[in-house]
Design an enzyme around this catalytic site. Structure first.
Site, PDB file in Angstrom:
ATOM      1  CE  LYS A   1       6.149   2.123   4.060  1.00  0.00           C
ATOM      2  NZ  LYS A   1       4.846   1.509   4.659  1.00  0.00           N
TER       3      LYS A   1
ATOM      4  CE  LYS B   1       3.241   8.833   2.545  1.00  0.00           C
ATOM      5  NZ  LYS B   1       2.175   7.549   2.949  1.00  0.00           N
TER       6      LYS B   1
ATOM      7  CE  LYS C   1       2.355   5.189  11.201  1.00  0.00           C
ATOM      8  NZ  LYS C   1       2.354   3.889  10.268  1.00  0.00           N
TER       9      LYS C   1
HETATM   10  N1  AQP Z   1      -0.389  12.219   4.114  1.00  0.00           N
HETATM   11  C1  AQP Z   1      -1.427  11.492   3.842  1.00  0.00           C
HETATM   12  N2  AQP Z   1      -2.268  12.191   3.273  1.00  0.00           N
HETATM   13  C2  AQP Z   1      -3.546  11.386   3.014  1.00  0.00           C
HETATM   14  N3  AQP Z   1      -3.715  10.105   3.406  1.00  0.00           N
HETATM   15  C3  AQP Z   1      -2.794   9.263   3.923  1.00  0.00           C
HETATM   16  N4  AQP Z   1      -2.508   8.142   4.351  1.00  0.00           N
HETATM   17  C4  AQP Z   1      -1.241   7.920   4.915  1.00  0.00           C
HETATM   18  N5  AQP Z   1      -0.483   9.271   4.544  1.00  0.00           N
HETATM   19  C5  AQP Z   1      -1.442  10.018   4.150  1.00  0.00           C
HETATM   20  C6  AQP Z   1      -3.546   7.252   4.565  1.00  0.00           C
HETATM   21  O1  AQP Z   1      -3.806   6.627   5.453  1.00  0.00           O
HETATM   22  C7  AQP Z   1      -4.376   5.356   5.310  1.00  0.00           C
HETATM   23  C8  AQP Z   1      -3.616   4.207   6.344  1.00  0.00           C
HETATM   24  O2  AQP Z   1      -2.049   4.291   6.065  1.00  0.00           O
HETATM   25  P1  AQP Z   1      -1.130   3.344   6.620  1.00  0.00           P
HETATM   26  O3  AQP Z   1      -1.661   2.245   7.148  1.00  0.00           O
HETATM   27  O4  AQP Z   1      -0.038   3.229   5.438  1.00  0.00           O
HETATM   28  O5  AQP Z   1      -0.789   4.163   7.563  1.00  0.00           O
HETATM   29  P2  AQP Z   1       0.652   4.620   7.872  1.00  0.00           P
HETATM   30  O6  AQP Z   1       1.657   3.562   7.585  1.00  0.00           O
HETATM   31  O7  AQP Z   1       0.485   5.139   9.183  1.00  0.00           O
HETATM   32  O8  AQP Z   1       1.015   5.799   6.887  1.00  0.00           O
HETATM   33  P3  AQP Z   1       2.079   6.530   6.441  1.00  0.00           P
HETATM   34  O9  AQP Z   1       2.495   7.696   7.176  1.00  0.00           O
HETATM   35  O10 AQP Z   1       2.040   6.392   4.933  1.00  0.00           O
HETATM   36  O11 AQP Z   1       3.339   5.581   6.842  1.00  0.00           O
HETATM   37  P4  AQP Z   1       4.513   5.412   5.933  1.00  0.00           P
HETATM   38  O12 AQP Z   1       5.015   6.335   5.243  1.00  0.00           O
HETATM   39  O13 AQP Z   1       5.525   4.874   7.080  1.00  0.00           O
HETATM   40  O14 AQP Z   1       4.076   4.310   5.028  1.00  0.00           O
HETATM   41  C9  AQP Z   1      -4.032   4.728   4.021  1.00  0.00           C
HETATM   42  O15 AQP Z   1      -5.135   4.964   3.259  1.00  0.00           O
HETATM   43  C10 AQP Z   1      -3.025   5.912   3.485  1.00  0.00           C
HETATM   44  O16 AQP Z   1      -3.283   6.124   2.067  1.00  0.00           O
END
Ligand code: AQP
Length: 329
Positions: A109, A192, A195
């Protein structure tokens, strides 16, 4: 059982749902479960205050729409329980700088934001997550695979604290379902679904127009072959579609392979698009119903915060005492 989700982007995506929230719904039946919308984590990257407030309510509405029942679990907003930030400070003081620097999510990040622009909050975010988990003496933490390293850090810090100050915290385990541990980007099925990193076409937001969602499924990247077989190495795109299909319908993967034997990718994608539409349409409606009823939502959160604080305050007070803080009279 404790887990959390960020209210950053508004809509949950399919990875959030299949990797985490779906398990939360099942586990509220069997565990003393605490689930929270982690707004303190959300401000580790720049946020607009009005959007953050709206997205926090939207996250709660989506959790209720997904099936969380406030009578079966404790659902709350992280900033309503000040003990999270208080215990995080103690844990920050036990964490090595090098140890925090090795967290791959921080590396990814901060690289995306530019190292100079990444906040200290983003750097210590995993330590706040440690505090989140330890406050509730959680045995298990249902998350996706991307969170495994943070749960390992939680275990290390719980053991370090206990070793230095006496038995205080339970050491938790990650609860990660193999099948849905990682849902992949529809346009690049080797990374993966995320978002912040996925392209719009690769990301399924549950609150998007169902028609747009169906279109994304139909244009998912597969491979040049035509055989429908679960093989994450040779066929990551097809395997990802099979995982999603299987989880949403309950059909097992060998049965799906048989059903689509000789039919080609078009048939699989068309049917999965329909399955997705059937899933997201009522989900969107239920989310809207909760948003339209702010009083119920507020009362769920007030009750949740009260229940969470009762547990968190007790753990924090024990931890403060162990560290050697003078009790406030
Ligand atoms: N691709 C994924 N497959 C399985 N589990 C996932 N999680 C996130 N992406 C995947 C799980 O969702 C939960 C919440 O995660 P978070 O609060 O980190 O949500 P987020 O920020 O909306 O998720 P992202 O997409 O992973 O955001 P970025 O990439 O911006 O950090 C967690 O339990 C996570 O493991």
């Amino acid at each position: 059982m404790l887990s959390g989700i960020q209210p950053t982007a508004g809509s949950f995506h399919l990875g959030n749902y299949l990797g985490a929230v779906r398990q939360w719904v099942a586990l509220q039946e069997t565990h003393d479960a605490f689930y929270m919308v982690v707004d303190l984590h959300a401000i580790t990257v720049p946020q607009d205050p009005a959007e953050l407030r709206a997205n926090t309510r939207l996250a709660v509405a989506q959790l209720l729409a997904a099936g969380l029942d406030p009578d079966r679990c404790t659902l709350f907003v992280q900033s309503h329980v000040p003990e999270h930030a208080q215990l995080a400070w103690v844990m920050n003081c036990l964490t090595g700088f090098g140890e925090a620097s090795r967290m791959t999510q921080f590396k990814d990040k901060s690289a995306r934001q530019g190292a100079d622009r990444a906040s200290v909050g983003l750097f210590t975010y995993p330590v706040l997550q440690v505090a989140d988990i330890l406050l509730y003496q959680a045995d298990e933490v249902p998350v996706g695979e991307d969170q495994r390293q943070h749960i390992e850090l939680t275990r290390d810090l719980a053991e370090r604290f206990n070793g230095r100050f006496g038995e205080t915290f339970r050491t938790p385990e990650a609860y990660i379902l193999k099948e849905t541990a990682k849902i992949y980007d529809l346009q690049d099925p080797t990374v993966k679904m995320s978002k912040s990193a996925s392209s719009p076409k690769g990301l399924i937001n549950l609150l998007d127009e169902p028609k747009a969602t169906a279109k994304k499924v139909r244009s998912a990247v597969t491979d040049t072959d035509t055989v429908i077989r679960y093989d994450v190495v040779e066929k990551p795109g097809v395997s990802n579609l099979l995982t999603v299909y299987s989880t949403l319908t309950g059909a097992d993967i060998p049965a799906l392979e048989e059903k689509y034997d000789g039919k080609g990718y078009g048939a699989l994608k068309t049917d999965l698009a329909e399955v997705m539409v059937e899933f997201v349409t009522p989900f969107r409606e239920r989310t809207q119903q909760y948003l339209d009823d702010p009083e119920t939502l507020d009362s769920v959160l007030a009750k949740g915060a009260e229940k969470a604080r009762a547990v968190a305050a007790e753990t924090l007070s024990r931890a403060y005492d162990r560290v050697g803080f003078l009790p406030a009279k």
